[in-house]
Design an enzyme around this catalytic site. Structure first.
Site, mmCIF file in Angstrom:
data_model
loop_
_atom_site.group_PDB
_atom_site.id
_atom_site.type_symbol
_atom_site.label_atom_id
_atom_site.label_comp_id
_atom_site.label_asym_id
_atom_site.label_seq_id
_atom_site.Cartn_x
_atom_site.Cartn_y
_atom_site.Cartn_z
ATOM 1 N N SER A 256 0.814 -1.205 0.000
ATOM 2 C CA SER A 256 0.000 0.000 0.000
ATOM 3 C C SER A 256 0.856 1.267 0.000
ATOM 4 C CB SER A 256 -0.956 -0.069 1.195
ATOM 5 O OG SER A 256 -2.108 0.658 0.923
ATOM 6 N N LYS A 260 4.271 2.104 -2.288
ATOM 7 C CA LYS A 260 4.659 3.295 -3.086
ATOM 8 C C LYS A 260 6.101 3.685 -2.731
ATOM 9 C CE LYS A 260 -0.015 5.128 -2.047
ATOM 10 N NZ LYS A 260 -0.990 4.461 -2.857
ATOM 11 N N TRP A 347 -9.743 0.307 -5.215
ATOM 12 C CA TRP A 347 -9.128 1.611 -4.916
ATOM 13 C C TRP A 347 -7.708 1.700 -5.498
ATOM 14 C CZ3 TRP A 347 -10.975 6.058 -3.981
ATOM 15 C CH2 TRP A 347 -10.280 7.042 -3.263
ATOM 16 N N HIS A 397 -7.581 -5.760 -0.122
ATOM 17 C CA HIS A 397 -6.354 -4.998 0.109
ATOM 18 C C HIS A 397 -5.686 -5.510 1.390
ATOM 19 C CE1 HIS A 397 -4.020 -1.307 -0.385
ATOM 20 N NE2 HIS A 397 -4.160 -1.066 0.903
#
Ligand code: GCU
Length: 417
Positions: A256, A260, A347, A397
């Protein structure tokens, strides 16, 4: 129907500033910038074109336009808090080290927790990644030192979360026993020790160590994702010194927001032989120009401290962006890249992550890698044997045991061990 595109106030409410689409059929056409063409319009044809021209150009684009410029890393200064001791019923050795960020034994630091197989005859390949809730949550092992509470800064809107986070709460996400059983070591640190995750005007965490840089803050100065990426690279400085780690074989992984940071760290730092992005989504592995899931405007509004200020100019203007995330993924080439998505994680746009990996492939191929296997589909990712690799599992997720199994299979295929 989850397409949210309101153009006028409903019942007096303001329309959402950044409309969100989660319907595949509503994705408009978009055009990606050409990866294999330099800013001067010349095609990237040779390894030298990539190495000496396109790669540095793309690094600058992402540094100045998106994550922000980080300062040089400090001289490595660390303190061994616990020398290797038997743990996990004798299967592993546990070690804990405090790594300082100021080049001296004061100021902000991160505690790195290591496990290595006790049966290992010499240095082993390593997983290295940041955790969300403190080292004590990655295993129920009672020997893990509790994290120190982050220095409270004026304006911290959050309650002290550590008081609520229990030992072993995140053990499912770390699978330490299983990693050890595969002959690998694993290292982790709590990301908020590098930079607390809230908008404090860049005063706390490692941002506070560079007042000169802060005094000159502009649209290119580092945000929190760049700070976490910087911390991952400082961690690698330590791993290179750690006798139990074979630093030629380090797989950086992150989930998540930490995915990044992982992709940005891995793009910059070629010491990471493998980069694993798990559900990293917007600002990570997912394309920005594909209107699906989180958008640039939305992420910059919800998390104003994550990116460099320049990134905000693309809020609602993704179509005009001169770059996109496939170009970030390409910076990992020819090292190993594995992009992981979860089917229900709209998402983070699983399809946008797959397309980005596919579109990054030409750089990998130019540098002698196989590229994303042509037959790779989201619903049948088990066949994704190339580099980049792609993997989608059912579910939400999260980081799950299946993810670790898939990551390890990718490493074994690459490293032969
Ligand atoms: C939010 C954010 C995502 C991020 C995620 C996380 O959902 O919008 O971009 O990846 O938090 O880090 O858990």
């Amino acid at each position: 129907m989850s397409l949210l595109l309101l153009t006028c106030p409903v019942n007096g409410a303001e329309p959402p500033a950044w409309p969100i689409n989660e319907e595949e059929s509503a994705v408009p056409a978009y055009v990606l910038p050409e990866l294999m063409k330099s800013e001067d319009g010349k095609p990237v044809k040779s390894v030298d074109d990539w190495r000496w021209k396109r790669r540095p150009e793309l690094l600058r684009i992402f540094e100045e336009g998106m994550y922000g410029k980080a300062p040089a890393r400090p001289a490595l200064v660390y303190e061994v808090l616990e020398e290797a001791v038997p743990a996990l019923e004798g299967k592993a050795l546990r070690k804990q080290v405090r790594v300082y960020f100021a080049g001296k034994k004061e100021g902000p630091s991160m505690d790195v927790l290591f496990y290595v197989p006790s049966a290992a005859a010499g240095p082993v390949p390593f997983f290295w990644g940041l955790n969300f809730q403190g080292n004590h949550t990655v295993s129920a092992d009672p020997g893990i030192l509790m994290p120190r509470l982050p220095a409270e800064a004026p304006g911290n809107p959050r309650p002290k979360p550590l008081l609520a986070w229990k030992r072993g709460d995140q053990a499912d996400r770390w699978q330490i026993e299983w990693v050890i059983s595969q002959g690998y070591g694993t290292a982790t640190a709590w990301y908020e020790e590098i930079d607390p995750d809230y908008d404090d005007g860049f005063k706390n965490g490692v941002h506070g160590l560079f007042p000169d840089l802060e005094a000159k803050r502009d649209g290119t100065t580092w945000g929190s994702l760049a700070a976490w990426a910087w911390g991952l690279r400082v961690g690698m400085d330590y791993l290179e010194m750690e006798p139990r780690c074979d630093a030629r074989f380090v797989a950086l992984h992150g989930h998540s927001r930490l995915g990044k940071a992982t992709v940005w760290a891995g793009a910059q730092d070629e010491r990471f032989d493998v980069v694993i992005s798990n559900n990293s989504g917007c600002g990570g592995a997912a394309l920005s120009k594909r209107w699906f899931g989180e958008t640039v405007g939305r992420i910059n509004t919800s998390f104003p401290h994550w990116f460099a200020g320049n990134y905000r100019q693309w809020n609602g203007r993704e179509a005009e962006m001169p770059y996109d995330q496939h170009e970030l993924l390409a910076l990992v080439a020819p090292r190993g890249l594995l992009v992981g998505s979860a089917e229900d994680d709209k998402w983070a746009d699983p399809e946008g992550e797959l397309i980005a990996a596919k579109q990054a492939s030409p750089a990998f191929e130019l540098l002698g890698e196989k590229g994303l296997a042509a037959e790779t589909k989201r619903e049948n990712s088990a066949v994704s044997t190339g580099n980049p690799g792609y993997w989608q599992r059912p579910g939400k997720h999260d980081v799950m045991a299946e993810d670790w199994k898939r990551w390890t299979a990718f490493l074994k295929a690459r490293w032969g061990k």
